[in-house]
Each structure stands twice: as C-alpha cells, then as structure tokens.
Write an enzyme that holds these catalytic residues in place. Structure first.
Site, PDB file in Angstrom:
ATOM      1  CB  SER A 135      -2.782   5.321   1.734  1.00  0.00           C
ATOM      2  OG  SER A 135      -3.441   4.288   0.763  1.00  0.00           O
ATOM      3  CE  LYS A 161      -0.809   2.000   0.475  1.00  0.00           C
ATOM      4  NZ  LYS A 161      -1.015   1.355   2.147  1.00  0.00           N
ATOM      5  CE  LYS A 163      -5.120   1.025  -0.723  1.00  0.00           C
ATOM      6  NZ  LYS A 163      -4.915   0.482  -0.236  1.00  0.00           N
ATOM      7  CG  ASP A 188      -2.434  -1.492  -1.459  1.00  0.00           C
ATOM      8  OD1 ASP A 188      -1.774  -2.673  -1.324  1.00  0.00           O
ATOM      9  OD2 ASP A 188      -2.527  -1.498   0.378  1.00  0.00           O
ATOM     10  CD  GLU A 213       0.636  -2.020   0.895  1.00  0.00           C
ATOM     11  OE1 GLU A 213       1.211  -0.606   1.140  1.00  0.00           O
ATOM     12  OE2 GLU A 213       0.047  -2.279   2.243  1.00  0.00           O
ATOM     13  CG  ASP A 238      -1.380  -4.780   3.310  1.00  0.00           C
ATOM     14  OD1 ASP A 238      -1.802  -5.381   5.400  1.00  0.00           O
ATOM     15  OD2 ASP A 238      -2.310  -3.356   3.245  1.00  0.00           O
ATOM     16  CE  LYS A 262      -3.035  -2.389   6.043  1.00  0.00           C
ATOM     17  NZ  LYS A 262      -3.394  -2.308   5.496  1.00  0.00           N
ATOM     18  N   GLY A 290      -2.261   1.217   7.719  1.00  0.00           N
ATOM     19  CA  GLY A 290      -3.279   1.416   8.776  1.00  0.00           C
ATOM     20  C   GLY A 290      -4.194   1.078   7.996  1.00  0.00           C
TER      21      GLY A 290
HETATM   22  O1  OSB Z   1      -4.051  -2.076   2.585  1.00  0.00           O
HETATM   23  O2  OSB Z   1      -2.725  -0.316   2.783  1.00  0.00           O
HETATM   24  C1  OSB Z   1      -4.091  -1.147   3.042  1.00  0.00           C
HETATM   25  C2  OSB Z   1      -7.002   1.423   3.469  1.00  0.00           C
HETATM   26  C3  OSB Z   1      -7.688  -0.013   4.470  1.00  0.00           C
HETATM   27  C4  OSB Z   1      -7.145  -0.996   4.145  1.00  0.00           C
HETATM   28  C5  OSB Z   1      -6.371  -1.320   3.829  1.00  0.00           C
HETATM   29  C6  OSB Z   1      -5.432   0.135   2.931  1.00  0.00           C
HETATM   30  C7  OSB Z   1      -5.994   0.865   3.431  1.00  0.00           C
HETATM   31  C8  OSB Z   1      -4.943   2.577   3.773  1.00  0.00           C
HETATM   32  C9  OSB Z   1      -5.121   3.232   4.438  1.00  0.00           C
HETATM   33  O3  OSB Z   1      -3.910   2.204   2.487  1.00  0.00           O
HETATM   34  C10 OSB Z   1      -3.761   4.240   4.419  1.00  0.00           C
HETATM   35  C11 OSB Z   1      -4.354   4.577   5.619  1.00  0.00           C
HETATM   36  O4  OSB Z   1      -4.442   5.652   5.721  1.00  0.00           O
HETATM   37  O5  OSB Z   1      -4.901   4.039   7.335  1.00  0.00           O
HETATM   38 MG    MG Z   2      -1.746  -2.341   1.640  1.00  0.00          MG
END
Ligand code: OSB
Ligand code: MG
Length: 368
Positions: A135, A161, A163, A188, A213, A238, A262, A290
């Site tokens: 990510s 992925k 952001k 995301d 996402e 999510d 999660k 994650g």
């Molecule tokens: O939205 O998936 C998310 C990290 C912190 C809070 C929200 C998210 C995330 C990530 C990181 O996208 C995922 C990871 O590599 O742990």
């Molecule tokens: Mg997310």
C-alpha cells in the site's frame, strides 16, 4: 484459559518513510500492545487504533481507556474456552471494536500455545504462504509516485495499491497505468469523497483497476450502492464493514463487490472469520487489509489471510517496508513470488523482543 493479569503497552514506532493518506500524514505508527497471562503462558495481542481518529473514531487513548476501565476488568479472573466466550463477555461494552480485537488476538495466542497449534491451524487456514502487495501512500508528485512504485516492483511486490484523495487521484492512477500496463493495481480513498464529488473518479473506470476501496464515508452504504451502479470496477469496502451483519447488508444492497477484511477493525478474528465465511458462501472475493501492524499483528493477518476465501493479495508487506526494527524477533520477508510465509509456531508464532518493546513504549501499565 483463566486470564490472571494484563499488561498494556502504548507503542510509537518510527516508520521507514512517512505514510500519507487522505486523512493525514504520519511519521510514526502508534498502537496498544497487550500482554496477557494465563496458566503459566503469555499471549500477545495488538490493538490497531492509531494516535489520531482519522481512519476510525478509536485512538490509542480511547482504546487504553476502554481496555483499562471496562474490558480488562470484565475478563480478569474469568476462564475462556474460546473467542466466542470472550466476545460474549465483552458484549456489554458498546462499540470500540479495535480495543476488543486486541484482547481477542491475545486469547488466540494463549489458546494456541496451550494446545500446541498455530493460529493458522486454529482458524482453518489452508495456505502456508499468502500472496501480498504493498500500500503506497500519497507522494510528493507523480514522478515521485512512479519512482516509489518502481522500487516496490523491483523488490518483488506484484500488486500495488495507491492512496488517493480529491485532486490527487485520476492523474496519478492514469500515469501509473500508462507506465505499467499489466500491473495489478487498486486505489484506496479512505472515505475522502461524497456522492456530490465522487464523479471525479469516473475516469478510473477505464484504467483496469482490481478495485476502488472506500470512496465514501463509512456510514454511506446506500451512496456506495449508487457509485457501484455507475462503475464496472468493483467497489471494495473497508471502513464501512465492522461485522458480518454489515457485510451481508452491503452485499444485499449492492454497495460493494469485494470486502477488505481487517480483524482489528471488526472487533476480532472471530468476526473476521465470520465475514470470510459469509463472503465465501456467496463467492464474494475478500482480501486481508493492514494497519501498518508490528510483527504481532502481522502474524495474525498472515494466519487469517491463509483461509481459502482470501483470493486477492493482502496489504501485508515485509517488515522492512514499515520498520527498521520491529518488536518481534521474527522478521517477515517477501518471497520472490510476492508471497509471505505464514508463521507455523504455536499461537501467533512470534516472540517479542522485550528490549525493543521497552524502547518504543510511551507508557506501560499492569492491570490485575
Ligand atoms: O485504509 O487500508 C487502509 C494503513 C492505516 C490505516 C488504514 C489503511 C492503511 C493501509 C496500509 O492501507 C496497509 C498496510 O500495509 O498495513
Ligand atoms: Mg483501506
């Protein structure tokens, strides 16, 4: 397992590089680690609440308060045969799923150690290694994003992925797609759009993404349905999905076609399992999200992601993608086929480096 004592640790772990999302930028990741004692065994759990209420309303501060004042007193001195019994006891506390999930993880670790079984075996996981991706946070500009992605691809990650947020979305994603025509790519938004502004994402529908996402707010299930009706690309939820009940309603409504699981967000592994089972029965793909976990939470995510319904790569990267030094003695590395091995030892299958744990602890408190 009769839980005799609980020690809470409020951790702040410096990240290898700052992580920026639509809700903010952080240079360190906070969490609450739980050390639980029962029958001469020690079980570890990770509560994924962060310092700020950007992703969810829970924070390290609220989780500490709820664990110390309500959840720990409810379970201390009590005997639990499984996670269902624990959750029944915790149900007197409304909400606060992240705090509850940390405690449930610690119980699984204890049960596994008592039974000599790995978390993967206990959950019914069928894979010894799981497919993963990375990510990538919002970068300075498009060239910086291309460089960051290129670097992760060179390390062997086969799914990316990124952001996104308003104004930093279509150009970024299109540039990546142009540079890497066959890349398994997804985005995301972490709830950064509304039904009024989400039209800006329509061009993403032509970029062959695996999924989009959480474009809208967590309580915007109906509006997610409207977005999904306008797009061919699967919407993945999510933040919106805190239980199997939410998952069922979202799927019935057509608010999404994929779910990010999660356990830490859903109140525990048992709820993650329930969402997995529901989706598997309906042939809905799921993947493991994650929260920049330490080695403790990463071990839990890997075990969960080894279940058969996890058919998309998880946001579970190698330890070195997050931290120069982790608090577990075990370090997770990426295999050349973009997988990570699932721990095989009893319980979570990891051990905690106490010296590192103390160094990253902002506070510690024992509850008995
Ligand atoms: O939205 O998936 C998310 C990290 C912190 C809070 C929200 C998210 C995330 C990530 C990181 O996208 C995922 C990871 O590599 O742990
Ligand atoms: Mg997310």
């Amino acid at each position: 397992m009769k839980i005799e004592r609980i020690v809470l640790y409020h951790l702040s772990m410096p990240l290898v590089s700052p992580f920026e999302t639509s809700f903010g930028r952080s240079e360190a990741r906070e969490c609450v680690l739980l050390e639980t004692f029962a029958d001469g065994l020690v079980g570890w759990g990770e509560c994924v609440a962060d310092r700020d209420p950007g992703y969810a309303y829970e924070t390290t501060g609220t989780a500490w308060h709820i664990l110390k004042e309500f959840l720990a007193p409810a379970v201390l001195g009590e005997d639990f045969a499984d996670a269902t019994a624990l959750q029944a006891r915790l149900s007197a506390v409304r909400g606060h799923p992240m705090a509850k999930a940390g405690l449930e993880m610690a119980l699984w670790d204890l049960l596994g150690k008592a039974q000599g079984r790995s978390l993967r075996q206990m959950l019914g996981g069928v894979r010894e290694r799981v497919e993963v991706g990375v990510s990538v946070g919002i970068q300075e500009d498009v060239p910086a994003l291309l460089r960051a992605v290129e670097d992760y691809l060179a390390q062997g990650y086969q799914r990316i992925k990124i952001k996104i947020k308003p104004g930093r979305d279509v150009a970024e994603t299109a540039a990546l797609r142009k540079e890497f025509p066959h890349l398994r790519l997804q985005v995301d938004a972490n709830s950064a759009y509304t039904i009024e502004t989400v039209g800006a994402l329509q061009p993403l529908d032509d970029l062959n993404l695996l999924l989009i996402e959480q474009p809208l707010n967590e309580d915007d299930l109906w509006d997610h349905r409207l977005v999904q009706q306008r797009m061919r690309t699967p919407i993945c939820l999510d933040e919106s999905i805190l239980s199997a009940r939410h998952a069922r309603q979202a799927l019935e409504m057509g608010a999404c076609r994929i779910i990010n699981i999660k356990a830490g967000r859903m109140g525990g592994l048992s709820q993650g399992l329930a969402v997995h089972d529901l989706c598997q029965a309906q042939n809905v793909p799921v993947w493991c999200g994650g929260m920049l976990e330490t080695g403790v939470g990463r071990a839990s995510n890997l075990a969960l992601a080894s279940l058969p319904g996890f058919t998309l790569p998880g946001d579970i990267s190698a330890s070195a993608r997050y931290y120069h030094e982790d608090i577990t003695n075990e370090i997770f590395t990426l295999n050349p086929d973009s997988t990570i091995d699932v721990p095989e030892g009893p319980g979570l299958g990891v051990t905690v480096n106490r010296e590192a744990l103390e160094r990253y602890s902002l506070r510690r408190e024992e509850i008995r």
